[in-house]
Design a protein around this motif. Structure first.
Motif, PDB file in Angstrom:
ATOM      1  N   MET A 164      26.822 -13.489 -23.413  1.00  0.00           N
ATOM      2  CA  MET A 164      25.807 -12.522 -22.985  1.00  0.00           C
ATOM      3  C   MET A 164      26.407 -11.198 -22.519  1.00  0.00           C
ATOM      4  N   ALA A 165      27.370 -10.659 -23.244  1.00  0.00           N
ATOM      5  CA  ALA A 165      27.943  -9.359 -22.894  1.00  0.00           C
ATOM      6  C   ALA A 165      28.788  -8.865 -24.050  1.00  0.00           C
ATOM      7  N   TRP A 166      29.211  -7.613 -23.946  1.00  0.00           N
ATOM      8  CA  TRP A 166      30.050  -6.992 -24.958  1.00  0.00           C
ATOM      9  C   TRP A 166      31.498  -7.384 -24.685  1.00  0.00           C
ATOM     10  N   LEU A 167      32.093  -8.120 -25.624  1.00  0.00           N
ATOM     11  CA  LEU A 167      33.496  -8.502 -25.504  1.00  0.00           C
ATOM     12  C   LEU A 167      34.371  -7.523 -26.294  1.00  0.00           C
ATOM     13  N   PRO A 168      35.584  -7.281 -25.754  1.00  0.00           N
ATOM     14  CA  PRO A 168      36.249  -7.978 -24.648  1.00  0.00           C
ATOM     15  C   PRO A 168      35.956  -7.432 -23.252  1.00  0.00           C
ATOM     16  N   GLY A 169      35.063  -6.487 -23.124  1.00  0.00           N
ATOM     17  CA  GLY A 169      34.861  -5.836 -21.838  1.00  0.00           C
ATOM     18  C   GLY A 169      34.525  -6.747 -20.680  1.00  0.00           C
ATOM     19  N   ASN A 170      33.469  -7.548 -20.832  1.00  0.00           N
ATOM     20  CA  ASN A 170      32.977  -8.373 -19.729  1.00  0.00           C
ATOM     21  C   ASN A 170      33.081  -9.852 -20.064  1.00  0.00           C
ATOM     22  N   ARG A 171      34.025 -10.522 -19.458  1.00  0.00           N
ATOM     23  CA  ARG A 171      34.213 -11.952 -19.640  1.00  0.00           C
ATOM     24  C   ARG A 171      33.776 -12.695 -18.384  1.00  0.00           C
ATOM     25  N   GLY A 172      33.487 -13.981 -18.551  1.00  0.00           N
ATOM     26  CA  GLY A 172      33.228 -14.805 -17.374  1.00  0.00           C
ATOM     27  C   GLY A 172      31.764 -15.076 -17.113  1.00  0.00           C
ATOM     28  N   MET A 173      31.367 -14.979 -15.828  1.00  0.00           N
ATOM     29  CA  MET A 173      30.051 -15.433 -15.368  1.00  0.00           C
ATOM     30  C   MET A 173      29.168 -14.264 -14.966  1.00  0.00           C
ATOM     31  N   ASN A 174      27.848 -14.494 -15.038  1.00  0.00           N
ATOM     32  CA  ASN A 174      26.849 -13.485 -14.669  1.00  0.00           C
ATOM     33  C   ASN A 174      27.114 -12.148 -15.353  1.00  0.00           C
ATOM     34  N   VAL A 175      27.588 -12.219 -16.597  1.00  0.00           N
ATOM     35  CA  VAL A 175      28.028 -10.998 -17.268  1.00  0.00           C
ATOM     36  C   VAL A 175      26.868 -10.073 -17.638  1.00  0.00           C
ATOM     37  N   ALA A 176      25.672 -10.613 -17.825  1.00  0.00           N
ATOM     38  CA  ALA A 176      24.529  -9.735 -18.090  1.00  0.00           C
ATOM     39  C   ALA A 176      24.267  -8.853 -16.876  1.00  0.00           C
ATOM     40  N   HIS A 191      31.698 -14.966 -30.901  1.00  0.00           N
ATOM     41  CA  HIS A 191      33.159 -14.995 -31.000  1.00  0.00           C
ATOM     42  C   HIS A 191      33.657 -16.405 -31.296  1.00  0.00           C
ATOM     43  N   PHE A 192      34.822 -16.463 -31.887  1.00  0.00           N
ATOM     44  CA  PHE A 192      35.488 -17.742 -32.052  1.00  0.00           C
ATOM     45  C   PHE A 192      35.990 -18.207 -30.688  1.00  0.00           C
ATOM     46  N   VAL A 193      36.026 -19.502 -30.494  1.00  0.00           N
ATOM     47  CA  VAL A 193      36.409 -20.067 -29.202  1.00  0.00           C
ATOM     48  C   VAL A 193      37.859 -20.532 -29.265  1.00  0.00           C
ATOM     49  N   ASP A 194      38.635 -20.098 -28.281  1.00  0.00           N
ATOM     50  CA  ASP A 194      39.986 -20.614 -28.117  1.00  0.00           C
ATOM     51  C   ASP A 194      40.078 -21.263 -26.738  1.00  0.00           C
ATOM     52  N   VAL A 195      41.280 -21.561 -26.285  1.00  0.00           N
ATOM     53  CA  VAL A 195      41.430 -22.276 -25.010  1.00  0.00           C
ATOM     54  C   VAL A 195      41.283 -21.351 -23.811  1.00  0.00           C
ATOM     55  N   GLY A 196      41.167 -20.056 -24.023  1.00  0.00           N
ATOM     56  CA  GLY A 196      40.945 -19.126 -22.922  1.00  0.00           C
ATOM     57  C   GLY A 196      39.470 -19.013 -22.581  1.00  0.00           C
ATOM     58  N   VAL A 197      39.153 -18.122 -21.659  1.00  0.00           N
ATOM     59  CA  VAL A 197      37.767 -17.884 -21.247  1.00  0.00           C
ATOM     60  C   VAL A 197      37.264 -16.618 -21.937  1.00  0.00           C
ATOM     61  N   ASP A 198      36.439 -16.796 -22.960  1.00  0.00           N
ATOM     62  CA  ASP A 198      35.848 -15.679 -23.701  1.00  0.00           C
ATOM     63  C   ASP A 198      36.908 -14.769 -24.304  1.00  0.00           C
ATOM     64  N   PRO A 247      40.637  -9.933 -33.482  1.00  0.00           N
ATOM     65  CA  PRO A 247      41.318 -10.528 -32.316  1.00  0.00           C
ATOM     66  C   PRO A 247      41.135  -9.682 -31.058  1.00  0.00           C
ATOM     67  N   GLN A 248      41.004 -10.355 -29.926  1.00  0.00           N
ATOM     68  CA  GLN A 248      40.925  -9.674 -28.639  1.00  0.00           C
ATOM     69  C   GLN A 248      42.315  -9.588 -28.012  1.00  0.00           C
ATOM     70  N   ALA A 249      42.600  -8.467 -27.381  1.00  0.00           N
ATOM     71  CA  ALA A 249      43.789  -8.371 -26.546  1.00  0.00           C
ATOM     72  C   ALA A 249      43.460  -8.983 -25.189  1.00  0.00           C
ATOM     73  N   ARG A 250      44.271  -9.893 -24.719  1.00  0.00           N
ATOM     74  CA  ARG A 250      43.983 -10.589 -23.464  1.00  0.00           C
ATOM     75  C   ARG A 250      43.766  -9.610 -22.316  1.00  0.00           C
ATOM     76  N   ALA A 252      42.550  -6.634 -22.484  1.00  0.00           N
ATOM     77  CA  ALA A 252      41.517  -5.632 -22.754  1.00  0.00           C
ATOM     78  C   ALA A 252      40.260  -5.824 -21.920  1.00  0.00           C
ATOM     79  N   GLY A 253      39.978  -7.057 -21.487  1.00  0.00           N
ATOM     80  CA  GLY A 253      38.738  -7.323 -20.769  1.00  0.00           C
ATOM     81  C   GLY A 253      38.947  -7.601 -19.296  1.00  0.00           C
ATOM     82  N   LYS A 254      37.830  -7.686 -18.600  1.00  0.00           N
ATOM     83  CA  LYS A 254      37.855  -7.994 -17.174  1.00  0.00           C
ATOM     84  C   LYS A 254      37.097  -9.294 -16.935  1.00  0.00           C
ATOM     85  N   GLN A 255      37.642 -10.137 -16.078  1.00  0.00           N
ATOM     86  CA  GLN A 255      37.035 -11.428 -15.763  1.00  0.00           C
ATOM     87  C   GLN A 255      36.077 -11.276 -14.590  1.00  0.00           C
ATOM     88  N   TYR A 256      34.822 -11.676 -14.791  1.00  0.00           N
ATOM     89  CA  TYR A 256      33.818 -11.596 -13.731  1.00  0.00           C
ATOM     90  C   TYR A 256      33.435 -12.993 -13.258  1.00  0.00           C
TER      91      TYR A 256
END
Length: 274
Positions: A164-176, A191-198, A247-250, A252-256
């Motif tokens: 529910m947000a524009w990646l890689p900008g906003n990762r994690g919870m309550n991102v809307a 997005h494709f899912v890997d072992v990281g968070v978003d 691919p996302q740069a790790r 590049a985004g912020k964890q919320y």
């Protein structure tokens, strides 16, 4: 390619909306693997949380046709009306499942002859075995807990989730909510899912017009509806070889994380002001 949906057995509304959106894109599901309902009674905390959620959930906002909505293929914006199942400018109709045609996941699976497998653990051996039996090419996540590597490695092409947000900008919870608070684009991302968070490769982004939303409940209702159709559109375009993962740069985004209630009040004031 074989599509398999991974979900919770009791999450009827969400799963039915995803299935309906896929059907609108002429995509068939090879099978459904669902987490078995818990036999134990929920805790008092869980009951209170559910009551709170229901009391604060607004009515569903149906998205209307609008030229203001935008989506991006690998970061390149284009009109939302550029693609649909028939190649014409039209958005999907609201899910028939909500209007009463299907009440449960079982109803839909029975009506469309889709195998439904119930497992006790979505990260367990039974789940992996079911995915292997279905010869899964693309696994779609339909509201599930964290999925571990052994499951993610099973599909031939990969596992897709919608965020529910524009990646890689906003990762994690309550991102809307965080998107509104930080004046970031309000969007959904497949997005494709890997072992990281978003952090998996981005396949599809779609910016959402929330001008009519005045509460967080309305915001989340609209994005919930939009994300299911975005997931179906992205899957269709992937099958048609019109998308390539980005691919996302790790870094590049912020964890919320969970947003404090006071900050949520600020978010709602911003939405009311438009």
């Amino acid at each position: 390619m074989n599509i398999v949906l991974l979900c919770k057995r009791h999450n009827h509304r969400k799963v039915l909306e995803i299935l309906s959106a896929l059907r609108a894109q002429n995509l068939a599901v090879r099978g459904i693997v669902a987490l078995a309902p818990r036999e134990s009674w929920p805790s008092l905390t869980e009951v209170v949380q559910k009551i709170y959620h229901r009391r604060h959930t607004g009515s569903r906002k149906k998205n209307s046709d609008t030229a203001d909505s935008r989506f991006a293929l690998n970061g390149k914006a284009a009109s939302l009306h550029s693609f649909n199942a028939n190649g014409h400018a039209a958005k999907p109709a609201p899910s028939q499942s909500i209007s009463g045609l299907y009440k449960t996941i079982e109803d839909y699976a029975r009506a469309h002859n889709i195998p439904l497998v119930t497992v006790p653990d979505l990260n367990g051996a039974e789940c992996v075995a079911a995915l292997q039996k279905f010869q899964t090419d693309v696994l779609l996540l339909g509201g599930v807990p964290i999925i571990r590597a052994q499951v993610l490695q099973t599909p031939r092409v990969g596992t897709l989730n919608v965020h529910m947000a524009w990646l890689p900008g906003n990762r994690g919870m309550n991102v809307a909510e965080w998107s509104v608070y930080t004046n970031a684009p309000v969007a959904v991302t497949v997005h494709f899912v890997d072992v990281g968070v978003d952090t998996g490769a981005v396949l599809y982004r779609e910016q959402i017009d929330i001008a009519e939303c005045r509460t967080i409940a309305a915001l989340r209702e609209q994005l919930s509806f939009e994300q299911h159709h975005a997931l179906a559109r992205a899957t269709r375009l992937l099958f048609d070889k019109q998308l390539q993962p980005e691919p996302q740069a790790r870094e590049a985004g912020k964890q919320y994380y969970l947003m404090h209630e006071r900050l949520k009040q600020i978010v709602e004031r911003k939405m009311r002001r438009g």
